[in-house]
Design an enzyme around this catalytic site. Structure first.
Site, PDB file in Angstrom:
ATOM      1  NE  ARG A  25      -4.240  -1.536   1.924  1.00  0.00           N
ATOM      2  CZ  ARG A  25      -4.707  -2.596   2.569  1.00  0.00           C
ATOM      3  NH1 ARG A  25      -4.045  -3.084   3.587  1.00  0.00           N
ATOM      4  NH2 ARG A  25      -5.829  -3.166   2.186  1.00  0.00           N
ATOM      5  CB  SER A 141     -20.176 -13.417  11.948  1.00  0.00           C
ATOM      6  OG  SER A 141     -19.507 -12.340  11.385  1.00  0.00           O
ATOM      7  CE  LYS A 160     -14.743 -17.860  13.722  1.00  0.00           C
ATOM      8  NZ  LYS A 160     -13.397 -17.678  14.153  1.00  0.00           N
ATOM      9  CB  SER A 193     -18.019  -0.666   2.605  1.00  0.00           C
ATOM     10  OG  SER A 193     -17.038  -1.641   2.873  1.00  0.00           O
ATOM     11  CG  HIS A 221     -20.014   1.950   4.237  1.00  0.00           C
ATOM     12  ND1 HIS A 221     -19.105   2.805   3.628  1.00  0.00           N
ATOM     13  CD2 HIS A 221     -19.282   1.100   4.989  1.00  0.00           C
ATOM     14  CE1 HIS A 221     -17.890   2.468   3.985  1.00  0.00           C
ATOM     15  NE2 HIS A 221     -17.954   1.434   4.818  1.00  0.00           N
ATOM     16  CB  THR A 249     -18.704   5.599  11.169  1.00  0.00           C
ATOM     17  OG1 THR A 249     -17.485   6.322  11.375  1.00  0.00           O
ATOM     18  CG2 THR A 249     -19.240   5.965   9.793  1.00  0.00           C
ATOM     19  CE  LYS A 252     -16.457   4.281   6.958  1.00  0.00           C
ATOM     20  NZ  LYS A 252     -15.060   4.396   6.557  1.00  0.00           N
ATOM     21  CB  THR A 281      -9.315   4.276  24.849  1.00  0.00           C
ATOM     22  OG1 THR A 281      -8.610   5.028  23.884  1.00  0.00           O
ATOM     23  CG2 THR A 281     -10.796   4.278  24.514  1.00  0.00           C
ATOM     24  CB  THR A 367      -9.905  -4.342   1.335  1.00  0.00           C
ATOM     25  OG1 THR A 367      -8.779  -3.878   2.080  1.00  0.00           O
ATOM     26  CG2 THR A 367     -11.086  -3.444   1.630  1.00  0.00           C
TER      27      THR A 367
HETATM   28  C1  PLP Z   1     -18.445  -1.695   7.315  1.00  0.00           C
HETATM   29  C2  PLP Z   1     -17.520  -0.879   8.160  1.00  0.00           C
HETATM   30  N1  PLP Z   1     -17.644  -0.935   9.489  1.00  0.00           N
HETATM   31  C3  PLP Z   1     -16.828  -0.217  10.289  1.00  0.00           C
HETATM   32  C4  PLP Z   1     -15.840   0.606   9.762  1.00  0.00           C
HETATM   33  C5  PLP Z   1     -14.981   1.401  10.679  1.00  0.00           C
HETATM   34  O1  PLP Z   1     -15.408   2.753  10.686  1.00  0.00           O
HETATM   35  P1  PLP Z   1     -14.478   3.870  11.313  1.00  0.00           P
HETATM   36  O2  PLP Z   1     -13.742   4.478  10.162  1.00  0.00           O
HETATM   37  O3  PLP Z   1     -15.365   4.827  12.011  1.00  0.00           O
HETATM   38  O4  PLP Z   1     -13.543   3.177  12.244  1.00  0.00           O
HETATM   39  C6  PLP Z   1     -15.672   0.683   8.386  1.00  0.00           C
HETATM   40  C7  PLP Z   1     -14.607   1.561   7.850  1.00  0.00           C
HETATM   41  O5  PLP Z   1     -14.273   1.681   6.759  1.00  0.00           O
HETATM   42  C8  PLP Z   1     -16.533  -0.081   7.551  1.00  0.00           C
HETATM   43  O6  PLP Z   1     -16.396  -0.053   6.230  1.00  0.00           O
END
Ligand code: PLP
Length: 411
Positions: A25, A141, A160, A193, A221, A249, A252, A281, A367
């Site tokens: 990358r 899952s 799981k 995504s 998303h 989130t 985005k 944290t 990915t």
């Molecule tokens: C489906 C999905 N869940 C969670 C996340 C994580 O989101 P964040 O960027 O807020 O950590 C992403 C990030 O790309 C995502 O695509």
């Protein structure tokens, strides 16, 4: 004495493997300029600057430069300073965090919401904590769940089961094979995504009800972009009440940073009390919480950006399909063009950037599955007809060039 281990050589071997597969990358150094997004400046490796258009950001609605968001952040910085100064438990809870959590609970019609530093952490921390709350929990899952959910499920030490992507029949079979008395939870996404397809939310909720399972959905998303108030696909389809935990989130569509879950008061209280990823944290900076709250509040009442976003995505898909490109179209805002080879994808991305000033990052394994490497375009309300024209012309030019020059592409 043992031969000393050459740690540096081992690191080089690991990195060489990525180079060899064409999936090392490279970060593109860009500077966004407030008010000009999707236009930005690329700080080229030779020290020069080049004007570019960003086509792969997740600031889906351009809220990262919205005046109301920026004003709220400025105000909070002036009022309270830079950082929160502590974990939520030890001096890091402020009026800004409380206000944002109330805004998010209301967005999803839930009793409560809980903030995390990102949606990644929200997924990982929540899913890895649930077996402590429900001993013997089995998590079902979806096979294409995001890495953050996979990590949370993997680390939790509980049982799981992976069901085939969006295959509710398979999910049913797996649940039917397990002890009816075992606590269960189904974890899935509303918009996936990378392909931009939707999860079968209602059918999953029906199956979960039948087998007495909790439901957990990642709406990362979708929040801000779907539903009359931006509550995601669960709001659009009137299904939020059937989901036990909604994850989202603030980074985005909301254009800022941070993640959350929205759920019952008791669920949020239990996760708050048991999840190390929440407890140990530092909390979000107050200015971030203030900006995110302004963004969520704005998108609850504004329909324009959501509508424009969908229109731009439709136009771009139509135009790229017109060129005959292998586009995946599931009717969402995500526009993936499959290239199918990591080296070709990287080369195309480099050529778009260098020749046309168009920035779209190559998406590779892990990915997406090997052989489905792609360019993933993210149109937004701030990508106008001029930007779309420029992109379509560039893709037309490069796609035919690449078809004719396979050798150059593989170099
Ligand atoms: C489906 C999905 N869940 C969670 C996340 C994580 O989101 P964040 O960027 O807020 O950590 C992403 C990030 O790309 C995502 O695509």
């Amino acid at each position: 004495m043992n031969q000393p281990i050459d740690y540096t050589a081992k690191l080089s071997e690991a990195l060489d493997r990525l180079h060899g597969e064409g999936r090392y990358r490279t970060f593109i150094d860009i500077e966004r300029r407030r008010g000009q997004f999707p236009h930005a400046v690329w700080n080229c490796p030779d020290g020069t600057e080049k004007a570019i258009t960003v086509w792969c950001g997740n600031d889906y609605l351009g809220m990262g430069q919205h005046p109301e968001v920026l004003a709220a952040m400025h105000e909070a910085i002036d009022a309270t300073g830079a950082g929160s100064g502590g974990t939520r438990n030890i001096s890091g809870t402020t009026i800004y965090h409380k206000r944002l959590e109330a805004e998010l609970a209301d967005l999803h019609g839930k009793e409560s919401a809980l903030l995390f530093t990102s949606a990644y952490i929200a997924n990982d921390a929540t899913l890895s904590t649930l077996p402590k709350l429900f001993p013997g929990l089995i998590i079902y899952s979806d096979a294409l769940n995001h890495a953050s959910m996979i990590e949370g499920v993997r680390r939790n030490g509980g049982a799981k089961r992976i069901f085939r992507h969006n295959d509710v029949q398979h999910l049913r079979e797996l649940m039917a094979a397990d002890d009816p008395a075992a606590p269960k939870l189904v974890a899935f996404e509303s918009v996936y995504s990378m392909d931009g397809d939707f999860g079968p939310i209602e059918a999953i909720c029906d199956a979960a009800d039948e087998f007495g399972a909790l439901t957990y959905i990642d709406e990362v998303h979708a929040v801000g972009m779907y539903g009359p108030r931006g509550g995601g696909v669960t709001e659009r389809d009137n299904l939020a009440h059937r989901i036990d935990i909604i994850n989202g989130t603030l980074a985005k569509a909301y254009g800022v940073m941070g993640g959350y879950i929205a759920a019952s008061e008791r669920m949020c209280d239990a996760v708050r009390s048991y999840a190390p990823g929440f407890i140990f944290t530092t909390s979000l900076a107050p200015a971030i919480a203030a900006g995110a709250a302004a963004s969520v509040a704005f998108l609850k009442q504004d329909q324009t950006l959501r509508a424009q976003h969908q229109t731009q995505a439709k136009i771009l898909k139509l135009r790229l399909k017109g060129l005959g490109l292998p586009l995946i179209d599931h009717g969402s805002h995500i526009v993936p063009v499959i290239v199918g080879d990591p080296k070709h994808t990287k080369k195309l991305s480099d050529m778009l950037l260098e020749r046309h000033g168009i920035y779209v990052q190559p998406i590779n394994f892990p990915t997406v599955p090997r052989g489905t490497e792609r360019l993933r375009f993210t149109p937004s309300p701030v990508h106008g007809p001029g930007e779309i024209d420029q992109l379509v012309r560039a893709m037309d030019d490069l796609w035919s060039h690449c078809a004719l020059n396979r050798a150059e592409m593989s170099a």
